[in-house]
Write an enzyme that holds these catalytic residues in place. Structure first.
Site, PDB file in Angstrom:
ATOM      1  CE  LYS A   1      -8.850  -9.810   0.126  1.00  0.00           C
ATOM      2  NZ  LYS A   1      -8.282  -9.490   1.454  1.00  0.00           N
TER       3      LYS A   1
ATOM      4  CE  LYS B   1     -19.117  -3.241  -0.850  1.00  0.00           C
ATOM      5  NZ  LYS B   1     -20.103  -2.640   0.067  1.00  0.00           N
TER       6      LYS B   1
ATOM      7  CE  LYS C   1      -4.024  -2.130   2.165  1.00  0.00           C
ATOM      8  NZ  LYS C   1      -4.921  -2.180   3.336  1.00  0.00           N
TER       9      LYS C   1
END
Length: 365
Positions: free
Chosen positions: A230, A233, A146
Site C-alpha cells: 500500500k 508514508k 504489524k
C-alpha cells in the site's frame, strides 16, 4: 511476492462481502450521519486523497439539510506508533487540517474536528473495551500483519492491539450510519458492528446503529516502487508516493519511474500478473472517477509505457493543481487552522457528550 499480493487481495475481497458499497455520495439517506477520520501525516499522499478526502468533499458538496457530516484528524490513533518529536507531531496535525480543507471540505457544511480535543472518544473506548473479546481483536488482519513484521509480539504495544476498539468508539460516539473507508479497513467496520451489537444486546436497547461501509471506486492506491504494498508514508521512499503538493515535474518524474513490466503491446488490468500496470490503471480510474474498464478503453490505442505514464501524469497534474495551491495558502495561516479545529471540535463534542451521557445512563452510571 505474487502469492503475498494475492492473499492480501483475496482477504480484502472476502471482507467486503458483508458491507454495502455506495459510490455515489448522494445515496446516503437524507437524515444519515457520516463519520470518517484520517491520520495526521501532514501533507496527504494520493492514497489519502483518493481513498478519503476527495470522497469527503463529494459528501460535503452534496450534503442535505438533515445530514450530519463529521470528519476528523485521528491524532490519538497516530500514537500507536510513538511520536517522540512532539513539535513535528503538532505540525503534522495542523498539516492534516490544511490538507482536508484544501481538498474542498468546508467548515460550514461539515464538522472538522481533532480527536484528542474530545475526551469522550477515550471514555467510550474504555466502556466498549470491557465488552470486546480479545479473541476477536487477535483475529484483526492489520494487527497480525504489524505484529508479525516486528518479529517479537512481546514488544508490540497495547495501543496497537486495542486501537480497533477506539476506532469503534470513534464511529459509535456519533451514532454514525455510514462510514467511508478504504478496502483495508472493512474488517474494522465489522468489529464496530460487532461492538454495537454487543452493547445493544447486553442492555436490551436498539441504541447504536450498525454503520454501513462506503467503499469508493478507488479502494486502495499502491506503492509506485513496490505495487505489492500500500502507498504509505511509513515506506520512507518518497518516489513510492505522490504527494498532494508535488509540483507537475515531480509527479511526472515519479510516474515515469513507477514499476511496471516488459509487455508493451497492450495494456490491460491484471492485479496479480501485472500489479504495476494495474496500479496505474487504478490511479487513473480513481482520479477520473470512472471504471477500470473505461480506462482500459481510453488507453487501448497506446503502444508504449512512456505514453501511458504521460497519460496518467496529465490526469494527476490536472486533479491536484487546485488542492496543491490551496494547501500552500492555508498552511501559512496557522491561526485559521487552529480556529477551524477548535470550532469543529466544539461542535463535535456537543454530539459526543450527549451520546456518552446516554450510554452511561443505560449502563447504570
Amino acid at each position: 511476492m505474487l502469492r503475498f499480493c494475492l492473499s492480501k487481495r483475496f482477504y480484502a475481497k472476502s471482507a467486503a462481502k458483508s458491507v454495502q458499497t455506495i459510490v455515489n455520495p448522494g445515496d446516503v439517506p437524507h437524515d444519515g450521519t457520516v463519520f470518517s477520520m484520517i491520520q495526521p501525516t501532514g501533507m496527504f499522499h494520493l492514497g489519502n486523497y483518493l481513498g478519503a478526502t476527495r470522497v469527503w468533499k463529494q459528501l460535503n458538496d452534496s450534503k442535505g439539510p438533515a445530514q450530519t457530516l463529521v470528519f476528523g484528524v485521528a491524532d490519538l490513533h497516530a500514537i500507536t506508533v510513538p511520536k517522540p518529536d512532539s513539535a513535528q507531531f503538532r505540525e503534522s496535525r495542523l498539516g492534516a487540517v490544511a490538507s482536508v480543507l484544501a481538498c474542498g471540505v468546508t467548515p460550514d457544511r461539515s464538522i472538522l474536528m481533532m480527536q484528542s480535543m474530545i475526551p469522550e472518544h477515550s471514555q467510550l473506548n474504555w466502556l466498549l473495551g470491557t465488552m470486546t473479546s480479545m479473541g476477536y481483536l487477535n483475529r484483526m488482519t492489520q494487527w497480525k500483519s504489524k505484529s508479525q513484521s516486528s518479529g517479537n509480539t512481546d514488544s508490540v504495544k497495547l495501543g496497537l492491539f486495542a486501537y480497533p476498539v477506539l476506532q469503534a468508539a470513534d464511529i459509535l460516539l456519533y451514532r454514525a450510519t455510514h462510514v467511508p473507508v478504504g478496502e483495508d479497513q472493512a474488517q474494522h467496520l465489522e468489529l464496530t458492528r460487532y461492538v454495537a451489537h454487543q452493547f445493544n444486546s447486553l442492555y436490551k436497547r436498539d441504541y447504536f446503529p450498525a454503520p454501513q461501509t462506503l467503499l469508493t471506486r478507488s479502494k486502495k492506491v499502491l506503492s509506485l516502487t513496490d505495487p505489492c504494498k500500500k502507498m504509505s508514508k511509513s515506506d520512507g521512499d518518497t518516489m513510492s508516493q505522490i504527494y498532494m503538493n508535488d509540483p507537475p515535474e515531480i509527479i511526472r518524474q515519479k510516474i515515469r519511474k513507477a514499476v511496471t513490466d516488459s509487455i508493451t503491446t497492450e495494456f490491460y488490468y491484471d492485479s496479480v500478473g501485472r500489479p504495476g500496470l494495474s496500479n496505474l490503471i487504478d490511479i487513473a480510474s480513481g482520479v477520473g472517477d470512472t471504471s477500470v474498464a473505461q480506462v482500459e478503453r481510453d488507453i487501448a490505442h497506446l503502444r508504449d509505457y512512456r505514453s501511458l505514464k504521460d497519460y496518467v501524469s496529465d490526469l494527476l497534474i490536472a486533479e491536484l493543481t487546485g488542492p496543491r495551491q490551496e494547501y500552500k495558502r492555508l498552511i501559512a495561516d496557522r491561526g485559521y487552522l487552529l480556529s477551524v479545529a477548535a470550532e469543529g471540535s466544539r461542535r463535535a463534542r456537543e454530539i459526543a457528550h450527549r451520546t456518552l451521557a446516554e450510554v452511561m445512563d443505560l449502563m447504570g452510571f
